[in-house]
Scaffold this motif. Structure first.
Motif, PDB file in Angstrom:
ATOM      1  N   GLU A  32      76.685  30.647  -5.315  1.00 20.46           N
ATOM      2  CA  GLU A  32      76.520  29.685  -6.407  1.00 20.46           C
ATOM      3  C   GLU A  32      75.894  28.356  -5.977  1.00 20.46           C
ATOM      4  OE1 GLU A  32      80.041  31.031  -6.251  1.00 20.46           O
ATOM      5  OE2 GLU A  32      79.041  32.722  -7.189  1.00 20.46           O
ATOM      6  N   VAL A  33      75.863  28.092  -4.676  1.00 19.70           N
ATOM      7  CA  VAL A  33      75.323  26.821  -4.179  1.00 19.70           C
ATOM      8  C   VAL A  33      73.817  26.783  -4.431  1.00 19.70           C
ATOM      9  CG1 VAL A  33      74.955  25.393  -2.127  1.00 19.70           C
ATOM     10  CG2 VAL A  33      77.116  26.581  -2.443  1.00 19.70           C
ATOM     11  N   ARG A  34      73.343  25.723  -5.103  1.00 19.58           N
ATOM     12  CA  ARG A  34      71.917  25.587  -5.408  1.00 19.58           C
ATOM     13  C   ARG A  34      71.295  24.347  -4.785  1.00 19.58           C
ATOM     14  NH1 ARG A  34      72.244  26.527 -11.817  1.00 19.58           N
ATOM     15  NH2 ARG A  34      72.893  28.683 -11.784  1.00 19.58           N
ATOM     16  N   TYR A  35      72.085  23.295  -4.653  1.00 18.60           N
ATOM     17  CA  TYR A  35      71.557  22.004  -4.224  1.00 18.60           C
ATOM     18  C   TYR A  35      72.084  21.619  -2.845  1.00 18.60           C
ATOM     19  CZ  TYR A  35      70.704  22.101  -9.182  1.00 18.60           C
ATOM     20  OH  TYR A  35      70.301  22.493 -10.427  1.00 18.60           O
ATOM     21  N   CYS A  36      71.270  20.898  -2.086  1.00 19.07           N
ATOM     22  CA  CYS A  36      71.637  20.542  -0.717  1.00 19.07           C
ATOM     23  C   CYS A  36      72.660  19.411  -0.655  1.00 19.07           C
ATOM     24  CB  CYS A  36      70.387  20.163   0.074  1.00 19.07           C
ATOM     25  SG  CYS A  36      69.531  18.699  -0.542  1.00 19.07           S
ATOM     26  N   SER A  37      72.762  18.618  -1.723  1.00 17.06           N
ATOM     27  CA  SER A  37      73.666  17.474  -1.698  1.00 17.06           C
ATOM     28  C   SER A  37      74.075  17.074  -3.109  1.00 17.06           C
ATOM     29  CB  SER A  37      72.978  16.285  -1.024  1.00 17.06           C
ATOM     30  OG  SER A  37      71.859  15.894  -1.801  1.00 17.06           O
ATOM     31  N   GLU A  38      75.069  16.207  -3.192  1.00 16.55           N
ATOM     32  CA  GLU A  38      75.487  15.653  -4.483  1.00 16.55           C
ATOM     33  C   GLU A  38      74.346  14.869  -5.117  1.00 16.55           C
ATOM     34  OE1 GLU A  38      78.254  15.486  -6.634  1.00 16.55           O
ATOM     35  OE2 GLU A  38      78.679  17.311  -5.518  1.00 16.55           O
ATOM     36  N   ARG A  39      73.596  14.181  -4.299  1.00 16.35           N
ATOM     37  CA  ARG A  39      72.475  13.387  -4.799  1.00 16.35           C
ATOM     38  C   ARG A  39      71.458  14.264  -5.536  1.00 16.35           C
ATOM     39  NH1 ARG A  39      68.693   9.521  -1.001  1.00 16.35           N
ATOM     40  NH2 ARG A  39      67.476   8.628  -2.677  1.00 16.35           N
ATOM     41  N   CYS A  40      71.098  15.383  -4.942  1.00 20.12           N
ATOM     42  CA  CYS A  40      70.155  16.301  -5.586  1.00 20.12           C
ATOM     43  C   CYS A  40      70.781  16.949  -6.817  1.00 20.12           C
ATOM     44  CB  CYS A  40      69.690  17.369  -4.603  1.00 20.12           C
ATOM     45  SG  CYS A  40      68.440  16.768  -3.464  1.00 20.12           S
ATOM     46  N   ARG A  41      72.072  17.244  -6.768  1.00 20.72           N
ATOM     47  CA  ARG A  41      72.741  17.831  -7.925  1.00 20.72           C
ATOM     48  C   ARG A  41      72.695  16.876  -9.113  1.00 20.72           C
ATOM     49  NH1 ARG A  41      77.209  17.708 -10.602  1.00 20.72           N
ATOM     50  NH2 ARG A  41      78.214  16.209  -9.245  1.00 20.72           N
ATOM     51  N   ARG A  42      72.881  15.576  -8.846  1.00 22.08           N
ATOM     52  CA  ARG A  42      72.816  14.573  -9.913  1.00 22.08           C
ATOM     53  C   ARG A  42      71.390  14.364 -10.407  1.00 22.08           C
ATOM     54  NH1 ARG A  42      74.862  10.296  -6.889  1.00 22.08           N
ATOM     55  NH2 ARG A  42      76.462  11.332  -5.698  1.00 22.08           N
ATOM     56  N   LYS A  43      70.409  14.489  -9.528  1.00 20.69           N
ATOM     57  CA  LYS A  43      69.004  14.282  -9.893  1.00 20.69           C
ATOM     58  C   LYS A  43      68.433  15.417 -10.733  1.00 20.69           C
ATOM     59  CE  LYS A  43      66.416  11.650  -6.743  1.00 20.69           C
ATOM     60  NZ  LYS A  43      65.584  11.655  -5.538  1.00 20.69           N
ATOM     61  N   LYS A  44      69.085  16.588 -10.728  1.00 17.29           N
ATOM     62  CA  LYS A  44      68.556  17.744 -11.453  1.00 17.29           C
ATOM     63  C   LYS A  44      68.343  17.442 -12.921  1.00 17.29           C
ATOM     64  CE  LYS A  44      72.700  20.056 -12.782  1.00 17.29           C
ATOM     65  NZ  LYS A  44      73.889  19.914 -12.844  1.00 17.29           N
ATOM     66  N   SER A  45      69.265  16.694 -13.541  1.00 17.87           N
ATOM     67  CA  SER A  45      69.130  16.378 -14.966  1.00 17.87           C
ATOM     68  C   SER A  45      67.999  15.382 -15.203  1.00 17.87           C
ATOM     69  CB  SER A  45      70.453  15.832 -15.509  1.00 17.87           C
ATOM     70  OG  SER A  45      70.819  14.669 -14.819  1.00 17.87           O
ATOM     71  N   LEU A  46      67.750  14.490 -14.246  1.00 18.71           N
ATOM     72  CA  LEU A  46      66.642  13.543 -14.381  1.00 18.71           C
ATOM     73  C   LEU A  46      65.308  14.272 -14.341  1.00 18.71           C
ATOM     74  CD1 LEU A  46      67.853  10.684 -12.022  1.00 18.71           C
ATOM     75  CD2 LEU A  46      67.894  10.703 -14.516  1.00 18.71           C
ATOM     76  N   LYS A  47      65.222  15.270 -13.478  1.00 17.67           N
ATOM     77  CA  LYS A  47      63.969  16.021 -13.341  1.00 17.67           C
ATOM     78  C   LYS A  47      63.656  16.794 -14.630  1.00 17.67           C
ATOM     79  CE  LYS A  47      61.454  18.464  -9.888  1.00 17.67           C
ATOM     80  NZ  LYS A  47      61.336  18.741  -8.526  1.00 17.67           N
ATOM     81  N   LYS A  48      64.667  17.362 -15.272  1.00 16.51           N
ATOM     82  CA  LYS A  48      64.468  18.092 -16.524  1.00 16.51           C
ATOM     83  C   LYS A  48      64.006  17.169 -17.634  1.00 16.51           C
ATOM     84  CE  LYS A  48      67.617  21.962 -15.947  1.00 16.51           C
ATOM     85  NZ  LYS A  48      68.843  22.594 -16.427  1.00 16.51           N
ATOM     86  N   SER A  49      64.567  15.957 -17.697  1.00 12.13           N
ATOM     87  CA  SER A  49      64.211  15.038 -18.765  1.00 12.13           C
ATOM     88  C   SER A  49      62.801  14.470 -18.597  1.00 12.13           C
ATOM     89  CB  SER A  49      65.237  13.904 -18.861  1.00 12.13           C
ATOM     90  OG  SER A  49      65.223  13.140 -17.680  1.00 12.13           O
ATOM     91  N   GLU A  50      62.289  14.461 -17.352  1.00  8.15           N
ATOM     92  CA  GLU A  50      60.935  13.972 -17.100  1.00  8.15           C
ATOM     93  C   GLU A  50      59.885  14.951 -17.574  1.00  8.15           C
ATOM     94  OE1 GLU A  50      60.726  13.173 -12.947  1.00  8.15           O
ATOM     95  OE2 GLU A  50      62.044  11.454 -13.064  1.00  8.15           O
ATOM     96  N   VAL A  51      60.192  16.232 -17.586  1.00 12.44           N
ATOM     97  CA  VAL A  51      59.234  17.296 -17.918  1.00 12.44           C
ATOM     98  C   VAL A  51      58.995  17.397 -19.383  1.00 12.44           C
ATOM     99  CG1 VAL A  51      58.803  19.778 -17.802  1.00 12.44           C
ATOM    100  CG2 VAL A  51      59.829  18.591 -15.879  1.00 12.44           C
TER     101      VAL A  51
END
Length: 51
Positions: A32-51
């Protein structure tokens, strides 16, 4: 016997694109692990909203 770090499984983080290796704390849920860190896990939603 300890395994060498180069022999551990690894994945690519979809946010930053960097490879990360298996960690003991992910032992039970490595699939289930997808992201290397908490920082990247939190950034995932920012990346979706930019697209």
């Amino acid at each position: 016997m300890k395994k060498k770090k180069s022999m551990l499984p690894s994945k690519i983080c979809p946010v930053c694109g960097l490879p990360f290796s298996w960690r003991k704390k992910w032992e039970k849920n490595w699939e289930e692990v997808r992201y290397c860190s908490e920082r990247c896990r939190r950034k995932k939603s920012l990346k979706k909203s930019e697209v």
